[in-house]
Each structure stands twice: as C-alpha cells, then as structure tokens.
Design a protein around this motif. Structure first.
Motif, PDB file in Angstrom:
ATOM      1  N   TYR A  24       0.814  -1.228   0.000  1.00 30.31           N
ATOM      2  CA  TYR A  24       0.000   0.000   0.000  1.00 30.31           C
ATOM      3  C   TYR A  24       0.845   1.275   0.000  1.00 30.31           C
ATOM      4  N   VAL A  59       2.992   0.580   8.460  1.00 31.39           N
ATOM      5  CA  VAL A  59       2.406   1.158   9.682  1.00 31.39           C
ATOM      6  C   VAL A  59       3.027   0.488  10.917  1.00 31.39           C
ATOM      7  N   CYS A  84      -2.409   1.980  12.638  1.00 25.09           N
ATOM      8  CA  CYS A  84      -3.496   1.247  11.977  1.00 25.09           C
ATOM      9  C   CYS A  84      -4.689   1.269  12.930  1.00 25.09           C
ATOM     10  N   PRO A  85      -5.739   2.045  12.601  1.00 19.03           N
ATOM     11  CA  PRO A  85      -6.897   2.129  13.496  1.00 19.03           C
ATOM     12  C   PRO A  85      -7.497   0.765  13.837  1.00 19.03           C
ATOM     13  N   LEU A  86      -7.450  -0.171  12.882  1.00 15.81           N
ATOM     14  CA  LEU A  86      -7.978  -1.509  13.161  1.00 15.81           C
ATOM     15  C   LEU A  86      -7.184  -2.175  14.299  1.00 15.81           C
ATOM     16  N   ASN A 112      -2.595  -7.372  12.325  1.00 13.52           N
ATOM     17  CA  ASN A 112      -2.959  -5.962  12.567  1.00 13.52           C
ATOM     18  C   ASN A 112      -3.436  -5.850  14.015  1.00 13.52           C
ATOM     19  N   CYS A 170     -11.598  -2.267   9.437  1.00 10.61           N
ATOM     20  CA  CYS A 170     -10.747  -1.241   8.813  1.00 10.61           C
ATOM     21  C   CYS A 170     -11.659  -0.203   8.158  1.00 10.61           C
ATOM     22  N   THR A 172     -10.995   1.970   5.942  1.00 10.17           N
ATOM     23  CA  THR A 172     -10.775   2.107   4.490  1.00 10.17           C
ATOM     24  C   THR A 172     -11.564   1.029   3.742  1.00 10.17           C
ATOM     25  N   HIS A 173     -11.412  -0.232   4.159  1.00  9.65           N
ATOM     26  CA  HIS A 173     -12.122  -1.309   3.459  1.00  9.65           C
ATOM     27  C   HIS A 173     -13.632  -1.261   3.694  1.00  9.65           C
ATOM     28  N   GLU A 198     -10.810  -8.037   4.516  1.00 14.93           N
ATOM     29  CA  GLU A 198     -11.136  -7.036   5.546  1.00 14.93           C
ATOM     30  C   GLU A 198     -12.435  -6.308   5.203  1.00 14.93           C
ATOM     31  N   CYS A 258      -5.542   4.383   2.238  1.00 12.47           N
ATOM     32  CA  CYS A 258      -5.263   4.317   3.671  1.00 12.47           C
ATOM     33  C   CYS A 258      -4.372   5.523   4.027  1.00 12.47           C
ATOM     34  N   MET A 261      -0.945   4.637   5.579  1.00  7.41           N
ATOM     35  CA  MET A 261       0.043   4.043   4.670  1.00  7.41           C
ATOM     36  C   MET A 261       0.647   5.103   3.753  1.00  7.41           C
TER      37      MET A 261
HETATM   38 FE1  SF4 Z   1      -4.945  -0.668   8.858  1.00  6.05          FE
HETATM   39 FE2  SF4 Z   1      -6.919  -0.553   7.058  1.00  6.05          FE
HETATM   40 FE3  SF4 Z   1      -4.700   0.859   6.657  1.00  6.05          FE
HETATM   41 FE4  SF4 Z   1      -4.671  -1.818   6.454  1.00  6.05          FE
HETATM   42  S1  SF4 Z   1      -5.775  -0.365   5.141  1.00  6.05           S
HETATM   43  S2  SF4 Z   1      -3.166  -0.539   7.501  1.00  6.05           S
HETATM   44  S3  SF4 Z   1      -6.118  -2.360   8.058  1.00  6.05           S
HETATM   45  S4  SF4 Z   1      -6.171   1.135   8.346  1.00  6.05           S
END
Ligand code: SF4
Ligand code: 13P
Length: 301
Positions: A24, A59, A84-86, A112, A170, A172-173, A198, A258, A261
């Motif tokens: 990413y 991350v 990574c918020p997840l 993660n 996540c 983003t997903h 995800e 993301c 990223m």
């Molecule tokens: Fe975390 Fe989602 Fe970014 Fe992957 S895409 S690093 S799960 S926030």
C-alpha cells in the motif's frame, strides 16, 4: 527524485540498511524498497533479513512485528504517526476479558494488532494464511481478534468450528458497500472482482476471489481475464499496472486510500536513515511472548 534516490543508496550502504515496504506504500517508496509485499511476506523477510537496520515503510504494527522477529536489528519507522486504526480496536485488557468469558478457547490474533495483544494470543495470522492457521488449531471453539470481517470470512469456511469474533474493522475497506460491487459488475461484465477479506462479509460474498494484497496481485497476474475490479487499497495498482500494461484495472471505490500508509514519502525514508528515526523499541518480556505467537504462525503457515 534522482538525487534523493542517490542519497538513499549512499545512506543504505553506510548503515547496512534494508528497506522493506508494504504493497500500500506510495509508488516512490515501493520503487526504492528491497522487498515489497503483503504482511505475511514481510514478516518472513524480517525473520531472515541480513544487514543491521530495517527501514519499515508501512504502519506501526508492521515495524513492531519486524522488531519482534529480528530483535538484534535496529528497526526504523519513517513516519512515527503511521498507525493502523484496526489494530487499535482491541486492547490486551479487552482480550483478557474475552478469554475469561471463553475459557480454554485458543486465540488467533490478526497481525494488525498491538504487541500486547499478540503477547496475549496463542497464534498470529495474516489475511494470506488465516484459514490455514485456524484450520490447524485443535478444539471446536476459537477466539479471533480484532478484525470481525476477516474472522467471519474464515468462520464461513470452517463450519465445524465455533468462532468468537471481535467487532473490529478497517475504515478504508469498510467504505465498499455491496451496491458498489453490483454496479461494478454491471459496468464491467467480464471483469473479475478481487476483494480483500477485511471488507464487509456482504461485499466479500460477491467477489470472484478474496485474498491478501499479494494474493490479489498474483490472481490478476495468472488469470486469463483482461479486466479486474480491485477491492482493496489503491497502492496495489502501481505494480499491477506496471507488470501488466495490457490488462485493465478499476478501483471498486474512489475512497480506497489508507491515510496512514500514505504518510511515508521518499523524503521520509531518506530522513529516517539520515537521523536514525523513528526507532522501534519493545518491552523484552512482552516481545518474548509475542514472538512465540508470531513464530507459531510461521510454523503453521
Ligand atoms: Fe490498517 Fe486498514 Fe490501513 Fe490496512 S488499510 S493498515 S487495516 S487502516
Ligand atoms: P495484507 O496482509 O493483505 O497485505 O494486508 C494488510 C493490511 O493492512 C490490509 O489492510
């Protein structure tokens, strides 16, 4: 850009540094990396890497994982705020409570996750190997944290097991909705739809293929199809388009970026090696427990 690349080359030699980057990362970062891949590949790389310094372009949990698996290396995360918020959606305390409520059930943690959560778990997994890891565990009941969507994806394929899931996801997903997939199908009838697990289960259920970032890339490379709709972060497109200019790739949702990223730039990588920043440090006792969790994944997968 050429000047920055030359400076980076000199710094790498001076510090005996290796640059690793997740799929990413920005194209300018992927281009200067020695290793580029998904979380599983990068953890295997970290466990065997030569050199003294690992510059981890990704991350925080990824850089932490590298430090756990390569404790004698100096690991640098070029952007200290790249999280990574997840991974932050469950704490070690939350997991301890979940374990107390489900005594005896082994815990699988998605990579993660924080080092403390890894230390509390029995085995780690990535999206590339989650099914294999879960299938290999004894017993009927499993705890899977923190990604509820990936957990659901695995649980559906192992109907004989009972999964205790955590509602992490996540952002983003999660932007992809089933309507986006249905619209994409209508607009590109012959295209294959490739989705990261995800995503919401209703979205994954509509995919032609679900897999990790590298598995998605490999699917497109080996497929005879000419068009692909991609349901994961847009960073995977740089390599896909460069390697297969004759094929067409469409992103399933314009918001598949993301922000964490994308914090790392080529200039951040140069600055990281110049100023020896930001060094990842881990608590030795917690790292020892987390290493066992990661090594079990490497053995099982
Ligand atoms: Fe975390 Fe989602 Fe970014 Fe992957 S895409 S690093 S799960 S926030
Ligand atoms: P992969 O392991 O598939 O590369 O995914 C990591 C990740 O953070 C996905 O959002």
């Amino acid at each position: 850009m050429q000047e920055a690349i030359k400076e980076l080359q000199e710094l790498k030699e001076m510090h005996q540094a290796v640059i690793v980057a997740h799929n990413y990362q920005l194209e300018e970062v992927q281009q200067v990396a020695d290793y580029v891949g998904d979380s599983f590949y990068l953890s295997k790389v970290a466990a065997k890497i030569q050199g003294k310094v690992i510059v981890f372009c990704g991350v925080r949990f990824m850089a932490e994982t590298a430090k756990i698996l390569a404790p004698d290396k100096e690991v640098l995360l070029p952007e200290i705020d790249a999280g990574c918020p997840l991974a932050d959606m469950i704490t070690a305390d939350d997991l301890r409570k979940l374990k107390a409520e489900n005594p005896g059930a082994p815990v699988i943690c998605y990579i993660n996750s924080s080092i403390e959560v890894k230390a509390e778990s029995d085995v780690c997994c990535t999206s590339a190997n989650a099914l294999k890891v879960a299938a290999a565990l004894p017993g009927k009941k499993l705890i899977f944290v923190p990604d509820g969507n990936l957990g659901d994806y695995v649980a559906k394929q192992l109907p004989d097991k009972e999964f205790v899931l955590w509602p992490g996801h996540c952002y983003t997903h999660a932007k992809i909705k089933p309507e986006d997939v249905l619209a994409a199908r209508e607009n590109h009838f012959d295209a294959k739809i490739l989705i990261h697990p995800e995503c919401d289960p209703a979205v994954v259920g509509l995919a032609d293929f679900a897999g990790s970032t590298s598995q998605i890339m490999r699917y497109a490379e080996t497929s005879d199809a000419a068009e692909f709709i991609i349901g994961t972060e847009m960073g995977v497109l740089y390599q896909m388009k460069a390697k297969q200019p004759e094929k067409k790739f469409y992103l399933l949702h314009s918001g598949l970026i993301c922000p964490n990223m994308k914090k790392t730039r080529l200039s951040s990588v140069v600055a990281a090696l110049k100023d020896n920043k930001y060094q990842i440090t881990v608590d030795q006792a917690i790292a020892k427990q987390a290493r066992r969790t990661l090594e079990r994944m490497l053995e099982l997968a």
